[in-house]
Write a protein that holds these residues in place. Structure first.
Motif, PDB file in Angstrom:
ATOM      1  N   PHE A  99     113.848  42.293  50.371  1.00 12.10           N
ATOM      2  CA  PHE A  99     114.979  43.489  49.669  1.00 12.10           C
ATOM      3  C   PHE A  99     115.777  43.921  51.037  1.00 12.10           C
ATOM      4  O   PHE A  99     116.666  43.885  50.710  1.00 12.10           O
ATOM      5  N   ASP A 134     115.387  34.933  43.261  1.00  8.32           N
ATOM      6  CA  ASP A 134     114.475  36.371  43.567  1.00  8.32           C
ATOM      7  C   ASP A 134     114.030  36.914  42.457  1.00  8.32           C
ATOM      8  O   ASP A 134     112.930  37.438  42.800  1.00  8.32           O
ATOM      9  N   PHE A 135     114.488  36.913  41.054  1.00  2.17           N
ATOM     10  CA  PHE A 135     113.481  37.329  40.287  1.00  2.17           C
ATOM     11  C   PHE A 135     112.307  37.110  40.531  1.00  2.17           C
ATOM     12  O   PHE A 135     111.605  37.900  40.000  1.00  2.17           O
ATOM     13  N   PHE A 161     110.199  38.746  43.442  1.00  4.20           N
ATOM     14  CA  PHE A 161     109.614  39.628  43.025  1.00  4.20           C
ATOM     15  C   PHE A 161     108.647  39.877  42.136  1.00  4.20           C
ATOM     16  O   PHE A 161     107.471  41.349  42.380  1.00  4.20           O
ATOM     17  N   CYS A 162     108.708  39.236  41.268  1.00  5.72           N
ATOM     18  CA  CYS A 162     107.402  39.062  39.912  1.00  5.72           C
ATOM     19  C   CYS A 162     106.344  38.623  40.631  1.00  5.72           C
ATOM     20  O   CYS A 162     105.370  38.950  40.726  1.00  5.72           O
ATOM     21  N   ALA A 163     106.556  37.624  41.394  1.00  8.16           N
ATOM     22  CA  ALA A 163     104.797  36.887  41.867  1.00  8.16           C
ATOM     23  C   ALA A 163     104.800  37.812  42.624  1.00  8.16           C
ATOM     24  O   ALA A 163     103.698  37.951  43.062  1.00  8.16           O
ATOM     25  N   GLY A 173     104.378  41.068  43.147  1.00  6.05           N
ATOM     26  CA  GLY A 173     104.615  41.980  42.193  1.00  6.05           C
ATOM     27  C   GLY A 173     102.501  41.970  41.642  1.00  6.05           C
ATOM     28  O   GLY A 173     101.622  42.625  42.078  1.00  6.05           O
ATOM     29  N   ILE A 174     102.310  40.447  41.411  1.00  5.85           N
ATOM     30  CA  ILE A 174     101.613  39.501  41.202  1.00  5.85           C
ATOM     31  C   ILE A 174     100.240  39.614  42.190  1.00  5.85           C
ATOM     32  O   ILE A 174      99.154  40.070  42.166  1.00  5.85           O
ATOM     33  N   VAL A 206      98.709  43.487  43.479  1.00  7.36           N
ATOM     34  CA  VAL A 206      97.941  43.792  42.486  1.00  7.36           C
ATOM     35  C   VAL A 206      96.595  43.025  42.641  1.00  7.36           C
ATOM     36  O   VAL A 206      95.239  43.600  43.126  1.00  7.36           O
ATOM     37  N   ARG A 215      92.654  44.035  43.658  1.00  8.25           N
ATOM     38  CA  ARG A 215      91.976  44.037  42.768  1.00  8.25           C
ATOM     39  C   ARG A 215      90.492  43.069  44.119  1.00  8.25           C
ATOM     40  O   ARG A 215      89.681  43.146  43.779  1.00  8.25           O
ATOM     41  N   SER A 264     115.541  43.303  42.121  1.00 11.75           N
ATOM     42  CA  SER A 264     114.552  42.653  42.512  1.00 11.75           C
ATOM     43  C   SER A 264     113.710  44.147  42.174  1.00 11.75           C
ATOM     44  O   SER A 264     112.404  44.033  42.306  1.00 11.75           O
ATOM     45  N   THR A 265     113.824  45.376  42.176  1.00 14.37           N
ATOM     46  CA  THR A 265     112.628  46.359  41.923  1.00 14.37           C
ATOM     47  C   THR A 265     112.030  46.335  40.663  1.00 14.37           C
ATOM     48  O   THR A 265     110.930  46.138  40.401  1.00 14.37           O
ATOM     49  N   ALA A 293     111.922  43.640  38.608  1.00  9.82           N
ATOM     50  CA  ALA A 293     110.716  42.145  38.635  1.00  9.82           C
ATOM     51  C   ALA A 293     109.741  42.346  39.132  1.00  9.82           C
ATOM     52  O   ALA A 293     108.530  42.002  38.700  1.00  9.82           O
ATOM     53  N   LEU A 294     110.052  43.448  40.175  1.00  8.14           N
ATOM     54  CA  LEU A 294     108.294  43.576  40.819  1.00  8.14           C
ATOM     55  C   LEU A 294     107.711  44.728  40.022  1.00  8.14           C
ATOM     56  O   LEU A 294     106.086  44.233  40.032  1.00  8.14           O
ATOM     57  N   ALA A 341     107.789  44.639  36.768  1.00 14.42           N
ATOM     58  CA  ALA A 341     107.404  43.871  35.683  1.00 14.42           C
ATOM     59  C   ALA A 341     105.779  43.476  36.503  1.00 14.42           C
ATOM     60  O   ALA A 341     105.310  43.025  35.414  1.00 14.42           O
ATOM     61  N   GLY A 342     106.266  42.605  37.491  1.00 15.93           N
ATOM     62  CA  GLY A 342     104.924  41.980  38.083  1.00 15.93           C
ATOM     63  C   GLY A 342     104.152  42.573  38.006  1.00 15.93           C
ATOM     64  O   GLY A 342     102.819  41.949  38.323  1.00 15.93           O
ATOM     65  N   ILE A 343     103.856  43.657  39.079  1.00 18.94           N
ATOM     66  CA  ILE A 343     102.751  44.646  38.833  1.00 18.94           C
ATOM     67  C   ILE A 343     102.126  44.993  37.528  1.00 18.94           C
ATOM     68  O   ILE A 343     100.924  45.321  37.335  1.00 18.94           O
ATOM     69  N   THR A 387     100.635  42.678  36.499  1.00 17.08           N
ATOM     70  CA  THR A 387      99.221  42.071  35.754  1.00 17.08           C
ATOM     71  C   THR A 387      97.830  42.849  35.753  1.00 17.08           C
ATOM     72  O   THR A 387      97.188  42.448  35.486  1.00 17.08           O
TER      73      THR A 387
END
Lengths: 195, 67
Positions: free
Chosen positions: A66, A173-174, A177-179, A181-182, A185, A189, B30-31, B33-34, B36-38, B41
């Motif tokens: 960030f 970059d996109f 942040f997706c990854a 987030g994965i 989570v 878990r 970025s926020t 995308a983050l 979306a990932g959360i 999942t």
């Protein structure tokens, strides 16, 4: 890769195919070993600790990405001494370095999600698979590009795969942040959190 | 890099006035995308291995343009 492969041929003593195969094979081997080691490191932790470590690392990576677009990386050029050798060792050393990833320029934060995710899997074979896939893609694609330039006198593969830096950064970059987030989570878990 | 040529978060002078670089754009992307990932999942129970494999391939492809 084309320059490395040409050096590795040693004035025609070895064919270009062999040089490119050695380069790609070394990258796959190195990637597989590095990521398998990271995955095995995950097995050293009980699930709760592993999840907490992964959660903290995810949060640190997200926070760092960030605050700055450029990733933490080692800005190393290919050592001149490797290129001076003019034999297959050039391909071996470069393949090992490129496949490991972190000893070369990474370019994008996205790379850092890979060790994090294989750490979360805590399974050596998964690390082997991910690392080999990374080494194969990073160096194998460049090798195909170099081969088409050499044999077909066409740079179509090299141009198609070399996306413009700015666009590549936006996409990476996109995806990062997706990854991330994965990974966040998944880490939660692993600790046993349910949601 | 932004529309003004300035690094995100920095300020560039243009015709006597400051032009803010597009750092907020990157933060918003970025926020999103983050999130979306959360959400994906959490909702789909995505396992890490297929995600890691896909990312390994994508990073390898994107790194082709590196000097």
């Amino acid at each position: 890769v084309a320059i490395m492969a040409e050096r590795a041929r040693g004035h025609g003593r070895t064919s270009l195919t062999v040089a490119l195969l050695v380069l790609t094979g070394a990258a796959m081997l190195s990637g597989a070993l590095v990521f398998a080691a990271v995955a095995e490191a995950g097995t050293l932790f009980p699930p709760l600790s592993r999840g907490l470590v992964a959660f903290v690392v995810s949060a640190v990576l997200i926070s760092a990405a960030f605050s700055r677009e450029k990733p933490v990386q080692w800005n190393a050029e290919t050592p001149g001494s490797w290129l001076e050798q003019e034999n297959l060792l050039v391909a071996v050393w470069n393949g090992l370095a490129l496949g490991a990833g972190f000893v070369t320029r990474l370019g994008f934060w996205l790379w850092w999600v890979l060790p994090l995710m294989v750490f979360e899997t805590a399974a050596g074979p998964d690390g082997l698979l991910v690392g080999a896939a990374y080494g194969l893609t990073r160096v194998g694609l460049s090798s195909v590009g170099a081969a088409t330039v050499y044999w077909l006198h066409s740079d179509v593969v090299a141009r198609a795969t070399s996306a413009r830096r700015h666009q590549a950064t936006l996409v990476a970059d996109f995806l990062f942040f997706c990854a991330a987030g994965i990974a966040l989570v998944v880490a939660a878990r692993i600790t046993g959190a349910r949601f | 890099m932004s529309f003004s040529g300035a690094e995100p978060g920095r300020v560039r002078r243009s015709a006597g006035r400051a032009v803010e670089a597009r750092a907020p754009d990157r933060r918003a992307r970025s926020t999103a995308a983050l999130a979306a990932g959360i959400v994906a999942t959490a909702a789909l129970d995505l396992p890490p291995l297929p995600a890691a494999l896909a990312i390994a391939v994508l990073v390898g492809v994107l790194q082709q343009g590196l000097p």
